[in-house]
Design a protein around this motif. Structure first.
Motif, PDB file in Angstrom:
ATOM      1  N   GLY A   5       0.803  -1.213   0.000  1.00  0.00           N
ATOM      2  CA  GLY A   5       0.000   0.000   0.000  1.00  0.00           C
ATOM      3  C   GLY A   5       0.834   1.261   0.000  1.00  0.00           C
ATOM      4  N   ASN A   6       2.139   1.135   0.279  1.00  0.00           N
ATOM      5  CA  ASN A   6       3.022   2.289   0.243  1.00  0.00           C
ATOM      6  C   ASN A   6       3.435   2.598  -1.198  1.00  0.00           C
ATOM      7  OD1 ASN A   6       2.862   2.455   3.010  1.00  0.00           O
ATOM      8  ND2 ASN A   6       4.835   1.467   3.385  1.00  0.00           N
ATOM      9  N   ARG A   7       3.984   3.759  -1.387  1.00  0.00           N
ATOM     10  CA  ARG A   7       4.376   4.203  -2.723  1.00  0.00           C
ATOM     11  C   ARG A   7       5.439   3.298  -3.333  1.00  0.00           C
ATOM     12  NH1 ARG A   7       8.206   7.394  -5.340  1.00  0.00           N
ATOM     13  NH2 ARG A   7       9.468   7.720  -3.465  1.00  0.00           N
ATOM     14  N   GLN A  86       4.926  -9.734  -7.332  1.00  0.00           N
ATOM     15  CA  GLN A  86       4.939  -9.347  -5.918  1.00  0.00           C
ATOM     16  C   GLN A  86       6.323  -8.936  -5.437  1.00  0.00           C
ATOM     17  OE1 GLN A  86       2.322  -8.899  -4.171  1.00  0.00           O
ATOM     18  NE2 GLN A  86       2.650  -9.298  -1.980  1.00  0.00           N
ATOM     19  N   MET A  87       7.356  -9.689  -5.796  1.00  0.00           N
ATOM     20  CA  MET A  87       8.700  -9.361  -5.319  1.00  0.00           C
ATOM     21  C   MET A  87       9.200  -8.074  -5.958  1.00  0.00           C
ATOM     22  SD  MET A  87      11.139  -9.841  -3.299  1.00  0.00           S
ATOM     23  CE  MET A  87      10.624 -11.398  -2.566  1.00  0.00           C
ATOM     24  N   ALA A  88       8.889  -7.865  -7.231  1.00  0.00           N
ATOM     25  CA  ALA A  88       9.282  -6.623  -7.894  1.00  0.00           C
ATOM     26  C   ALA A  88       8.577  -5.433  -7.252  1.00  0.00           C
ATOM     27  CB  ALA A  88       8.966  -6.686  -9.383  1.00  0.00           C
ATOM     28  N   ARG A  89       7.328  -5.623  -6.890  1.00  0.00           N
ATOM     29  CA  ARG A  89       6.590  -4.561  -6.197  1.00  0.00           C
ATOM     30  C   ARG A  89       7.221  -4.264  -4.851  1.00  0.00           C
ATOM     31  NH1 ARG A  89       1.671  -5.873  -4.478  1.00  0.00           N
ATOM     32  NH2 ARG A  89       1.338  -3.667  -4.004  1.00  0.00           N
ATOM     33  N   PHE A  90       7.681  -5.312  -4.181  1.00  0.00           N
ATOM     34  CA  PHE A  90       8.307  -5.124  -2.866  1.00  0.00           C
ATOM     35  C   PHE A  90       9.579  -4.291  -2.970  1.00  0.00           C
ATOM     36  CE2 PHE A  90      11.642  -6.679   0.052  1.00  0.00           C
ATOM     37  CZ  PHE A  90      11.123  -6.194   1.237  1.00  0.00           C
ATOM     38  N   VAL A  91      10.477  -4.664  -3.871  1.00  0.00           N
ATOM     39  CA  VAL A  91      11.734  -3.921  -3.978  1.00  0.00           C
ATOM     40  C   VAL A  91      11.483  -2.507  -4.501  1.00  0.00           C
ATOM     41  CG1 VAL A  91      13.186  -5.972  -4.187  1.00  0.00           C
ATOM     42  CG2 VAL A  91      12.275  -4.896  -6.261  1.00  0.00           C
ATOM     43  N   VAL A 119      17.965  -1.847 -10.977  1.00  0.00           N
ATOM     44  CA  VAL A 119      17.877  -2.705 -12.163  1.00  0.00           C
ATOM     45  C   VAL A 119      17.664  -4.151 -11.735  1.00  0.00           C
ATOM     46  CG1 VAL A 119      19.059  -3.533 -14.222  1.00  0.00           C
ATOM     47  CG2 VAL A 119      19.372  -1.162 -13.481  1.00  0.00           C
ATOM     48  N   LEU A 120      16.592  -4.751 -12.216  1.00  0.00           N
ATOM     49  CA  LEU A 120      16.334  -6.166 -12.000  1.00  0.00           C
ATOM     50  C   LEU A 120      16.855  -6.917 -13.217  1.00  0.00           C
ATOM     51  CD1 LEU A 120      12.603  -5.948 -10.792  1.00  0.00           C
ATOM     52  CD2 LEU A 120      14.701  -5.677  -9.436  1.00  0.00           C
ATOM     53  N   PHE A 121      17.667  -7.939 -12.981  1.00  0.00           N
ATOM     54  CA  PHE A 121      18.197  -8.696 -14.115  1.00  0.00           C
ATOM     55  C   PHE A 121      18.283 -10.165 -13.760  1.00  0.00           C
ATOM     56  CE2 PHE A 121      21.944  -8.088 -11.545  1.00  0.00           C
ATOM     57  CZ  PHE A 121      22.766  -9.178 -11.808  1.00  0.00           C
ATOM     58  N   SER A 122      18.539 -10.974 -14.750  1.00  0.00           N
ATOM     59  CA  SER A 122      18.751 -12.401 -14.523  1.00  0.00           C
ATOM     60  C   SER A 122      19.928 -12.850 -15.380  1.00  0.00           C
ATOM     61  CB  SER A 122      17.496 -13.208 -14.879  1.00  0.00           C
ATOM     62  OG  SER A 122      17.079 -12.945 -16.215  1.00  0.00           O
TER      63      SER A 122
END
Length: 297
Positions: A5-7, A86-91, A119-122
């Motif tokens: 719920g936070n920004r 969900q995890m991307a939203r968290f970070v 940056v999210l990468f794999s």
């Protein structure tokens, strides 16, 4: 940790699933510096694996190089993470929280906080500090002012060190953002310049102070974020302290090599990392994080 719920920050690039575009790994010139042995390379990799800067940067400093590593080809602009991740939203939320916190701290000091990119990468990805690899763990690149993380790192934290929980995961991001703050304040540049004429032992000691300060800055973020948004729940602080303890140089070396070599430490012992994070979260002041003038680390 209360975060939903936070920004969420808009400064997140999702490169997962893309071609790395960086060619093969390595390919760097450490010209002019003294040579570094295999043992030194292993120490740099192990010490940087958890919550450190890119080990290529560490190796560059250990070998006596003071300049930036050669940039590699940059990838095309990355897209935003999908809204149902969900995890991307968290970070993204944690990054936003660090933006708000450090924005206020810089403003109070009469300065403007420049927000870093996350940056999210794999697998691998091009950066201004060389090709970032999943095996590197999360790292900050001052050359492009971006924090890089492969989110599978969090699973590795849980499997290898039994460290889990949202707040421990947030600590990872906050530590790397701490390196960004050091870069903005000119601390990183001064440290890099000082290292150029130092022995390996002296350079390592300076690196420890830089890393412990980033731990302290992570604590400063947690203090202010909780004061403003009440994000900390029961057990959260213990999660972060467990993470800090698990990635001390002594703990990592003991696990990887079966012995501890203090002169090769680049991030600090478990006790030191816990102590400086606690100092930051207890006092909530940037001035409390001056590891460079501390009589005892």
């Amino acid at each position: 940790m209360k975060w939903e719920g936070n920004r969420e920050s808009d400064n997140v690039e999702d490169r997962r699933g893309e071609d790395s575009g960086g060619g093969g790994g390595g390919g760097f010139s450490f010209g002019g510096g003294r040579s570094i042995g295999l043992g030194g390379i292993v120490v740099a990799l192990v010490a940087s694996y958890f919550l450190g800067v890119n080990p290529l940067t560490v190796i560059n400093m250990l070998s006596g190089g003071g300049g930036q590593l050669a940039p590699v080809q940059q990838s095309a602009p990355a897209h935003k993470p999908p809204p149902n991740d969900q995890m991307a939203r968290f970070v993204s939320t944690v990054l936003a929280d660090t933006e708000d916190t450090w924005g206020e701290i810089f403003k109070a000091g009469g300065a403007t906080y420049v927000r870093p990119k996350l940056v999210l990468f794999s697998g691998s990805t091009p950066t201004a500090c060389g090709t970032g690899q999943t095996a590197t763990g999360p790292f900050y690149c001052p050359g492009d002012q971006k924090v890089y993380i492969d989110l599978s790192f969090y699973q590795l934290m849980k499997q290898r060190f039994n460290v889990s929980g949202n707040f421990a995961q947030a600590y990872v991001i906050a530590h790397e953002v701490g390196h960004h703050v050091q870069n903005l304040l000119g601390i990183s540049g001064k440290v890099d310049k000082a290292r150029r004429n130092m022995s390996e032992k002296q350079s390592n000691a300076l690196s420890v102070k830089l890393e412990l300060q980033a731990d302290c800055f992570a604590g400063v973020w947690a203090y202010h974020a909780n004061e403003a948004r009440h994000i900390i729940e029961n057990g959260d602080i213990e999660e972060a302290l467990n993470a800090a303890s698990a990635i001390g140089d002594d703990a990592l070396q003991r696990q990887a090599r079966g012995e501890v070599v203090p002169d090769s430490f680049t991030h600090g012992t478990s006790a030191q990392r816990v102590s400086w994070f606690k100092r930051g979260i207890t006092e909530g002041k940037v001035s409390a994080c001056n590891t460079f003038e501390a009589k005892k680390l």
